[in-house]
Design a protein around this motif. Structure first.
Motif, PDB file in Angstrom:
ATOM      1  N   ILE A 114       7.896  15.265   7.869  1.00 16.91           N
ATOM      2  CA  ILE A 114       9.185  15.829   8.276  1.00 16.91           C
ATOM      3  C   ILE A 114       9.742  16.729   7.188  1.00 16.91           C
ATOM      4  O   ILE A 114      10.252  17.833   7.462  1.00 16.91           O
ATOM      5  N   ASP A 115       9.654  16.295   5.927  1.00 14.86           N
ATOM      6  CA  ASP A 115      10.160  17.117   4.824  1.00 14.86           C
ATOM      7  C   ASP A 115       9.441  18.460   4.764  1.00 14.86           C
ATOM      8  O   ASP A 115      10.075  19.507   4.586  1.00 14.86           O
ATOM      9  N   TRP A 116       8.119  18.411   4.906  1.00 13.50           N
ATOM     10  CA  TRP A 116       7.364  19.663   4.847  1.00 13.50           C
ATOM     11  C   TRP A 116       7.695  20.554   6.038  1.00 13.50           C
ATOM     12  O   TRP A 116       7.924  21.770   5.892  1.00 13.50           O
TER      13      TRP A 116
ATOM     14  N   ASP B 128       0.825  -1.204   0.000  1.00 17.37           N
ATOM     15  CA  ASP B 128       0.000   0.000   0.000  1.00 17.37           C
ATOM     16  C   ASP B 128       0.860   1.255   0.000  1.00 17.37           C
ATOM     17  O   ASP B 128       0.580   2.234   0.692  1.00 17.37           O
ATOM     18  N   GLY B 129       1.940   1.227  -0.781  1.00 14.34           N
ATOM     19  CA  GLY B 129       2.782   2.409  -0.951  1.00 14.34           C
ATOM     20  C   GLY B 129       3.900   2.545   0.054  1.00 14.34           C
ATOM     21  O   GLY B 129       4.749   3.438  -0.088  1.00 14.34           O
ATOM     22  N   GLU B 130       3.957   1.695   1.083  1.00 16.32           N
ATOM     23  CA  GLU B 130       4.998   1.787   2.096  1.00 16.32           C
ATOM     24  C   GLU B 130       6.060   0.723   1.843  1.00 16.32           C
ATOM     25  O   GLU B 130       5.768  -0.469   1.768  1.00 16.32           O
ATOM     26  N   ASP B 131       7.316   1.180   1.707  1.00 13.10           N
ATOM     27  CA  ASP B 131       8.406   0.286   1.351  1.00 13.10           C
ATOM     28  C   ASP B 131       8.606  -0.807   2.390  1.00 13.10           C
ATOM     29  O   ASP B 131       8.463  -0.576   3.597  1.00 13.10           O
TER      30      ASP B 131
ATOM     31  N   ARG C 191       6.980   6.247   5.243  1.00 18.50           N
ATOM     32  CA  ARG C 191       6.733   7.125   4.089  1.00 18.50           C
ATOM     33  C   ARG C 191       5.920   8.335   4.502  1.00 18.50           C
ATOM     34  O   ARG C 191       6.202   9.471   4.104  1.00 18.50           O
ATOM     35  N   ARG C 192       4.908   8.122   5.324  1.00 17.78           N
ATOM     36  CA  ARG C 192       4.077   9.232   5.779  1.00 17.78           C
ATOM     37  C   ARG C 192       4.869  10.150   6.721  1.00 17.78           C
ATOM     38  O   ARG C 192       4.738  11.361   6.659  1.00 17.78           O
TER      39      ARG C 192
END
Length: 262
Positions: free
Chosen positions: A254-256, A25-28, A248-249
């Motif tokens: 954190i990036d933002w 579901d999109g999470e590595d 991932r979330r």
């Protein structure tokens, strides 16, 4: 082979990239360096088996690569069954569905009343029926008020950590998120955060409802950060704490937040 004894949802999607890495579901999926594709696949299926354990039953999964999509059933013991037909289309929820940007699909937090994940004591079945009736009549305010009363009564009778009380809180969060007049408000985000926090602290089942609350909180936080970045920054720490198992979330937040404070 077909399996009709497994509910249509959830369906966990295992994606295989051209380099052999995998995500659910999109999470590595994190594996040891140098892991073979087969080892990575076993690790992904092991993660799905854990999700089955949370629900206490087999679950559906899809393994997707560049060339094919394979439907599977993953049992509690890790046994996998390859299906010869696609997974069934889930029955449409009778109420408005809520966008979950994890997979850009419409994702209900809860289904009421026939397949409700919340099962309050018999004395509160009438309250669920009342909530459903208000929703069907197009009166989300009355539905929310009824859900609030139900949660208050359950908390007084059985305590704030009882599964029925937490279920009623989840209903309140779902109603707020499915009402266009409140769907994108800070109050609804805080309600989702509270539901996720309390459910995680109590180990509430089904875990899928907790995951939906988390995912929808992150989705709503995305909308709020565009309109009210100061509030989004204030709530970022609570959301990060809840997303310990969702790298991932967490990375997205954190990036933002880093870009805002740089």
């Amino acid at each position: 082979m077909t399996r009709t004894d497994v509910p249509a949802t959830p369906v966990y999607t295992i994606t295989v990239t051209s380099t052999g890495t995998m995500a659910i579901d999109g999470e590595d999926i994190l594996t040891e360096p140098g892991a073979t594709p087969e080892e990575t696949r076993r690790e992904a299926l092991s993660e799905v088996r854990i999700k089955a354990a949370y629900l206490g039953r087999p679950v559906r999964a899809l393994v997707k690569d560049l060339h094919s999509t394979v439907p599977l059933i993953v049992d509690l013991d890790g046994t996998t069954t390859v299906l010869d037909t696609p997974h069934p289309t889930p029955r449409k929820d009778p109420f408005l569905l809520v966008l979950d940007d994890n997979d850009t699909q419409l994702c209900p937090i809860l289904q009421l009343p026939a397949e409700a994940a919340v099962t309050p004591s018999t004395t509160h079945h009438q309250a669920l029926t009342e909530i459903a009736a208000h929703r069907a009549a197009g009166d989300p305010g009355a539905a929310s008020a009824a859900a609030d009363r139900m949660e208050t009564e359950l908390a007084a009778e059985q305590g704030p950590t009882h599964p029925d009380t937490l279920g009623a809180l989840t209903v309140r969060a779902w109603l707020a998120l499915s009402d266009p007049s409140t769907a994108r408000t800070t109050e609804t985000l805080e309600l989702l955060l509270e539901a996720a926090e309390r459910r995680l602290a109590a180990g509430a089942e089904p875990h899928s409802d907790t995951l939906r609350a988390l995912r929808n909180a992150h989705s709503l936080w995305h909308h709020i950060r565009d309109d009210d970045p100061e509030t989004a920054l204030e709530l970022a720490d609570r959301l990060l704490e809840l997303l310990q198992d969702h790298p991932r979330r967490r990375g997205d937040i954190i990036d933002w937040a880093t870009s805002r404070t740089a």
